[in-house]
Design an enzyme around this catalytic site. Structure first.
Site, PDB file in Angstrom:
ATOM      1  N   ASP A 112      26.545  44.541  21.524  1.00 47.31           N
ATOM      2  CA  ASP A 112      25.130  44.149  21.489  1.00 47.31           C
ATOM      3  C   ASP A 112      24.604  43.852  20.093  1.00 47.31           C
ATOM      4  O   ASP A 112      23.420  43.527  19.924  1.00 47.31           O
ATOM      5  CB  ASP A 112      24.273  45.243  22.144  1.00 47.31           C
ATOM      6  CG  ASP A 112      24.481  45.284  23.644  1.00 47.31           C
ATOM      7  OD1 ASP A 112      24.596  44.210  24.257  1.00 47.31           O
ATOM      8  OD2 ASP A 112      24.538  46.397  24.201  1.00 47.31           O
ATOM      9  N   ASP A 172      26.515  39.100  29.920  1.00 46.11           N
ATOM     10  CA  ASP A 172      25.517  39.219  28.853  1.00 46.11           C
ATOM     11  C   ASP A 172      26.130  38.946  27.470  1.00 46.11           C
ATOM     12  O   ASP A 172      25.458  38.519  26.542  1.00 46.11           O
ATOM     13  CB  ASP A 172      24.901  40.625  28.814  1.00 46.11           C
ATOM     14  CG  ASP A 172      24.740  41.288  30.163  1.00 46.11           C
ATOM     15  OD1 ASP A 172      25.506  40.959  31.088  1.00 46.11           O
ATOM     16  OD2 ASP A 172      23.884  42.161  30.288  1.00 46.11           O
TER      17      ASP A 172
HETATM   18  N1  GLY Z   1      22.755  44.606  30.157  1.00 44.12           N
HETATM   19  C1  GLY Z   1      21.663  43.974  29.573  1.00 44.12           C
HETATM   20  C2  GLY Z   1      20.696  43.520  30.596  1.00 44.12           C
HETATM   21  O1  GLY Z   1      20.069  44.354  31.209  1.00 44.12           O
HETATM   22  O2  GLY Z   1      20.546  42.360  30.818  1.00 44.12           O
END
Ligand code: GLY
Length: 396
Positions: A112, A172
């Site tokens: 992230d 993601d």
């Molecule tokens: N995992 C990141 C989101 O909730 O999109």
């Protein structure tokens, strides 16, 4: 009498000249409303090391630390507000909230890092050219690249739940590639580019179904590089189309095309966009339910964060497509008009300082359901600024 008619004529011409900007009033009004709301959010916060993420079930503000995956979005929104206003007060606030994230450049424990640093320092560097921000971003890119596995040809997303997954990659993760493409350009180090490029290809091959909807999580075998499992974590079911997952994929592939000019990435982005826009379960206001296959539709919560992401992505994608420009622009406009309506845009002083209402974080465990989310606000501001710029350049 003649002089009187002349005055009326001048007044009519003046009003006609004034009428063009008024067509865009909803854009200016919404951005001004967002500015008021962000000012309210800033004024509610005690320090610059806690980042507003959402609203707790009891209605209180949910603050997170710098290591949370969403920490970069609040500073990112402050940078967008600086971009909108060019008022040094907003630059000052954006700098103050970005500063606490600097340590994350060394964080090798999460994918992230792209979200955390590119939304904060990335925008800061774009707008100010601050060389310290550049150094933080490059070190952050090195940390992110350290998670690349050449056998799998992808970046590892999560380190937790090792008994469930060997090498989990989530859709993601496409978003974090933007930091790597930037780092390749900025440093001339080709390895950043290669890692991002390979990750995008691997994800294209294994995350997508024939209809171009995507799985959330793909788990890989680190010895053979083969796919072990395709499943969901935040969606309704392994085979369902989790709305934000579709949005992450669309947004990711459109910038992969921008950065590489590989036509496969444009085809991928367009196919995801058309799946999303033509889905029979996309509501009339174009703000999706949290999962396109949620069992209780139409009585399911919406996800404004997905709508904001998709609107932003479509506005950029409209510049690259050969066939669907008008469709993307009109859909993005409809999404932004919905998000800018009182149904979604919070009245300043309410909603714990968040700009948008009605997003959904993690429905299967009942977390952040029908709540504000800081990334909905971030991508809404991004999309609104993109839309405004396009309006100024074209007759959209
Ligand atoms: N995992 C990141 C989101 O909730 O999109």
């Amino acid at each position: 009498m003649k002089q009187y008619s002349l005055s009326i004529l001048v007044l009519i011409i003046f009003s006609a000249c004034q009428s063009k900007p008024q067509q865009d009033d909803w854009v200016t009004n919404s951005l001004n409303q967002a500015r008021e709301q962000l000012a309210y959010a800033v004024q509610m916060l005690d320090d610059t090391l806690s980042y507003p993420r959402s609203v707790n079930p009891d209605g209180s503000l949910h603050l997170v630390e710098a290591s949370d995956w969403t920490s970069g979005f609040f500073p990112g929104s402050l940078w967008y507000m600086y971009e909108y206003t060019r008022d040094p007060k907003w630059e000052d606030q954006a700098r103050r909230w970005s500063a606490g994230l600097a340590e994350q450049q060394h964080n090798r424990g999460t994918h992230d890092i792209g979200f955390m640093l590119y939304c904060s320092f990335g925008n800061g560097y774009r707008l100010t050219g601050d060389q310290e921000y550049r150094a933080i971003l490059l070190e952050g890119a090195r940390s992110l690249a350290s998670r690349y596995n050449p056998r799998v040809k992808a970046i590892r997303s999560w380190d937790w739940a090792r008994n469930r997954w060997s090498f989990p990659v989530i859709i993601d993760n496409m978003m974090n590639l933007e930091l790597l493409f930037w780092a390749a350009r900025e440093s001339g180090d080709q390895s950043f580019y290669d890692i991002a490029y390979n990750h995008a290809l691997t994800t294209m091959n294994n995350h997508f179904r024939n209809d171009f909807s995507s799985f959330h999580v793909v788990d890989y075998d680190t010895i053979s590089g083969a796919v072990r499992k395709q499943e969901t974590f935040q969606g309704h079911a392994d085979e369902s189309a989790w709305a934000r997952g579709q949005a992450w994929g669309l947004y990711g592939y459109k910038f992969c095309f921008r950065e590489t000019r590989d036509p496969r990435f444009l085809e991928q982005a367009e196919a995801i966009a058309l799946y999303y826009l033509n889905h029979p379960n996309l509501p009339e206001d174009k703000v999706p339910y949290w999962d396109f296959d949620a069992p209780g539709i139409p009585d399911e919560p919406r996800d404004a964060s997905a709508a904001a992401l998709v609107a932003s992505a479509l506005l950029e994608l409209s510049d690259y497509t050969n066939t669907h420009r008008e469709e993307y622009l009109q859909a993005a406009e409809a999404m932004l008009k919905s998000l800018s309506s009182p149904a979604y845009l919070a009245t300043p002083g309410s909603n714990q300082g968040f700009i948008l209402k009605h997003s959904t974080g993690y429905k299967p465990v009942n977390s952040e359901v029908d709540k504000p989310l800081n990334y909905a606000d971030y991508y809404y501001l991004e999309a609104m600024l993109r839309y405004r710029e396009k309006k100024e350049q074209t007759s959209l």
